[in-house]
Design a protein around this motif. Structure first.
Motif, PDB file in Angstrom:
ATOM      1  N   TRP A  79       0.835  -1.042   0.043  1.00 52.18           N
ATOM      2  CA  TRP A  79       0.202  -0.014   0.073  1.00 52.18           C
ATOM      3  C   TRP A  79       0.707   1.231   0.067  1.00 52.18           C
ATOM      4  N   GLU A  80       2.208   1.173   0.689  1.00 50.74           N
ATOM      5  CA  GLU A  80       2.901   2.327   0.574  1.00 50.74           C
ATOM      6  C   GLU A  80       3.587   2.826  -0.548  1.00 50.74           C
ATOM      7  N   ASP A  81       3.728   1.699  -1.370  1.00 52.07           N
ATOM      8  CA  ASP A  81       4.347   1.989  -2.780  1.00 52.07           C
ATOM      9  C   ASP A  81       2.975   2.475  -3.513  1.00 52.07           C
ATOM     10  N   THR A  82       1.934   2.088  -3.460  1.00 53.36           N
ATOM     11  CA  THR A  82       0.913   2.548  -4.156  1.00 53.36           C
ATOM     12  C   THR A  82       0.705   4.137  -3.891  1.00 53.36           C
ATOM     13  N   LEU A  83       0.709   4.379  -2.578  1.00 54.72           N
ATOM     14  CA  LEU A  83       0.678   5.926  -2.325  1.00 54.72           C
ATOM     15  C   LEU A  83       1.927   6.845  -2.909  1.00 54.72           C
ATOM     16  N   LYS A  84       2.963   6.116  -2.921  1.00 51.62           N
ATOM     17  CA  LYS A  84       4.240   6.860  -3.641  1.00 51.62           C
ATOM     18  C   LYS A  84       3.968   7.163  -5.072  1.00 51.62           C
ATOM     19  N   VAL A  85       3.325   6.335  -5.850  1.00 56.97           N
ATOM     20  CA  VAL A  85       3.007   6.117  -7.344  1.00 56.97           C
ATOM     21  C   VAL A  85       1.899   7.179  -7.564  1.00 56.97           C
ATOM     22  N   LEU A  86       0.850   7.147  -6.525  1.00 54.07           N
ATOM     23  CA  LEU A  86      -0.246   8.176  -6.529  1.00 54.07           C
ATOM     24  C   LEU A  86       0.370   9.624  -6.347  1.00 54.07           C
ATOM     25  N   HIS A  87       1.308   9.734  -5.469  1.00 58.02           N
ATOM     26  CA  HIS A  87       2.102  11.151  -5.242  1.00 58.02           C
ATOM     27  C   HIS A  87       2.645  11.568  -6.679  1.00 58.02           C
ATOM     28  N   GLU A  88       3.225  10.484  -7.023  1.00 58.07           N
ATOM     29  CA  GLU A  88       3.950  10.969  -8.336  1.00 58.07           C
ATOM     30  C   GLU A  88       3.172  11.043  -9.902  1.00 58.07           C
ATOM     31  N   ILE A  89       2.154  10.593  -9.769  1.00 51.05           N
ATOM     32  CA  ILE A  89       1.320  10.708 -10.745  1.00 51.05           C
ATOM     33  C   ILE A  89       0.398  12.124 -10.834  1.00 51.05           C
ATOM     34  N   LEU A  90      -0.117  12.385  -9.495  1.00 51.97           N
ATOM     35  CA  LEU A  90      -1.317  13.154  -9.520  1.00 51.97           C
ATOM     36  C   LEU A  90      -0.851  14.546 -10.125  1.00 51.97           C
ATOM     37  N   PRO A  91       0.329  15.145  -9.902  1.00 58.67           N
ATOM     38  CA  PRO A  91       0.731  16.157 -10.552  1.00 58.67           C
ATOM     39  C   PRO A  91       0.611  16.426 -11.988  1.00 58.67           C
ATOM     40  N   ARG A  92       0.430  15.275 -12.961  1.00 59.90           N
ATOM     41  CA  ARG A  92       0.322  15.011 -14.205  1.00 59.90           C
ATOM     42  C   ARG A  92      -0.856  14.889 -14.779  1.00 59.90           C
ATOM     43  N   SER A  93      -2.156  14.859 -13.590  1.00 64.26           N
ATOM     44  CA  SER A  93      -3.378  14.852 -14.191  1.00 64.26           C
ATOM     45  C   SER A  93      -3.581  13.484 -14.994  1.00 64.26           C
ATOM     46  N   PRO A  94      -3.617  12.460 -14.122  1.00 60.45           N
ATOM     47  CA  PRO A  94      -3.937  11.088 -14.666  1.00 60.45           C
ATOM     48  C   PRO A  94      -5.319  11.013 -15.380  1.00 60.45           C
ATOM     49  N   PRO A  95      -5.559   9.890 -15.964  1.00 55.74           N
ATOM     50  CA  PRO A  95      -6.900   9.762 -16.761  1.00 55.74           C
ATOM     51  C   PRO A  95      -7.730   9.272 -15.818  1.00 55.74           C
ATOM     52  N   PRO A  96      -9.408   9.670 -15.878  1.00 55.05           N
ATOM     53  CA  PRO A  96      -9.940   8.952 -15.026  1.00 55.05           C
ATOM     54  C   PRO A  96      -9.986   7.521 -14.418  1.00 55.05           C
ATOM     55  N   HIS A  97      -9.861   6.753 -15.441  1.00 55.57           N
ATOM     56  CA  HIS A  97      -9.675   5.308 -15.099  1.00 55.57           C
ATOM     57  C   HIS A  97      -8.533   4.737 -14.281  1.00 55.57           C
ATOM     58  N   LEU A  98      -7.553   5.684 -14.220  1.00 57.75           N
ATOM     59  CA  LEU A  98      -6.320   5.443 -13.209  1.00 57.75           C
ATOM     60  C   LEU A  98      -7.035   5.832 -11.667  1.00 57.75           C
ATOM     61  N   TYR A  99      -7.575   7.027 -11.805  1.00 54.60           N
ATOM     62  CA  TYR A  99      -8.044   7.372 -10.574  1.00 54.60           C
ATOM     63  C   TYR A  99      -8.932   6.495  -9.874  1.00 54.60           C
ATOM     64  N   SER A 100      -9.884   5.686 -10.819  1.00 53.16           N
ATOM     65  CA  SER A 100     -10.860   4.768 -10.312  1.00 53.16           C
ATOM     66  C   SER A 100     -10.026   3.692  -9.907  1.00 53.16           C
ATOM     67  N   LEU A 101      -9.071   3.310 -10.287  1.00 50.33           N
ATOM     68  CA  LEU A 101      -8.021   1.996 -10.142  1.00 50.33           C
ATOM     69  C   LEU A 101      -7.832   2.398  -8.638  1.00 50.33           C
TER      70      LEU A 101
END
Length: 198
Positions: A79-101
């Protein structure tokens, strides 16, 4: 010696590309990671991702690499790694389906529920299109936290926005109604048992 499987062949071909200095791109990363995940080789999928320049493949416009990475991490309970990925991709406005996942992943664990709600709030602030799976994940969190009214309010907002519910949506609603009634009944019993007047 047994013959190599499809995911092993995919990795070997990728290594051959490296040896021969054949350019690898996001499509290569996606193809090999997908081969690994189809065989439930999630550790191998993450290892493949780590051989690519993180920024280049993670910020691909379609979000497929991020989706594959988050799925592999969640399958391994990282889970911690997932949060790191989230922190990395959010500034780039990921597509809706990635938010959903990501919302679906965060909704699975109690200690990540607040993160799930925070991410959903961010989506609303930034006017990101909300998919059905995202609504379901957030409704599930509200229901699990005992916030029945919020789950129902979100359902109304979903309908007003033109998103049609599926069977999972109705399962969450049924559970929310049932739990709310149980809580109300328990509160009434407790009130009567203490001798408090109605």
């Amino acid at each position: 010696r047994s013959s190599p499987t499809r995911w092993q062949i995919a990795i070997e071909l990728m290594k051959e590309m490296q040896r021969k200095n054949v350019p690898r791109d996001t499509k290569t990363c996606i193809a090999v990671m997908r081969a690994c995940e189809q065989a439930a080789q999630y550790e191998a999928a993450i290892d493949v991702f780590n051989t690519f320049p993180t920024g280049e493949v993670l910020h691909a416009a379609d979000g497929n690499v991020g989706e594959l990475l988050v799925n592999a991490q969640s399958q391994l309970g990282r889970w911690e790694d997932t949060l790191k990925v989230l922190h990395e991709i959010l500034p780039r406005s990921p597509p809706p389906h990635l938010y959903s996942l990501v919302l679906e992943v965060l909704s699975r664990e109690r200690f990540l529920w607040d993160k799930c709600l925070e991410l959903f709030s961010r989506m609303k602030r930034e006017n990101v299109s909300v998919e059905l799976n995202a609504y379901n994940s957030v409704m599930q969190v509200h229901s699990s936290k005992g916030e029945w009214n919020r789950a129902l309010e979100l359902f109304d907002a979903m309908l007003q926005g033109g998103t049609q519910p599926d069977s999972q949506t109705y399962d969450i609603l049924i559970a929310a109604y049932t739990r709310r009634r149980e809580d109300q009944a328990f509160a009434a019993v407790k009130k009567n048992s203490t001798g408090t007047e109605n």
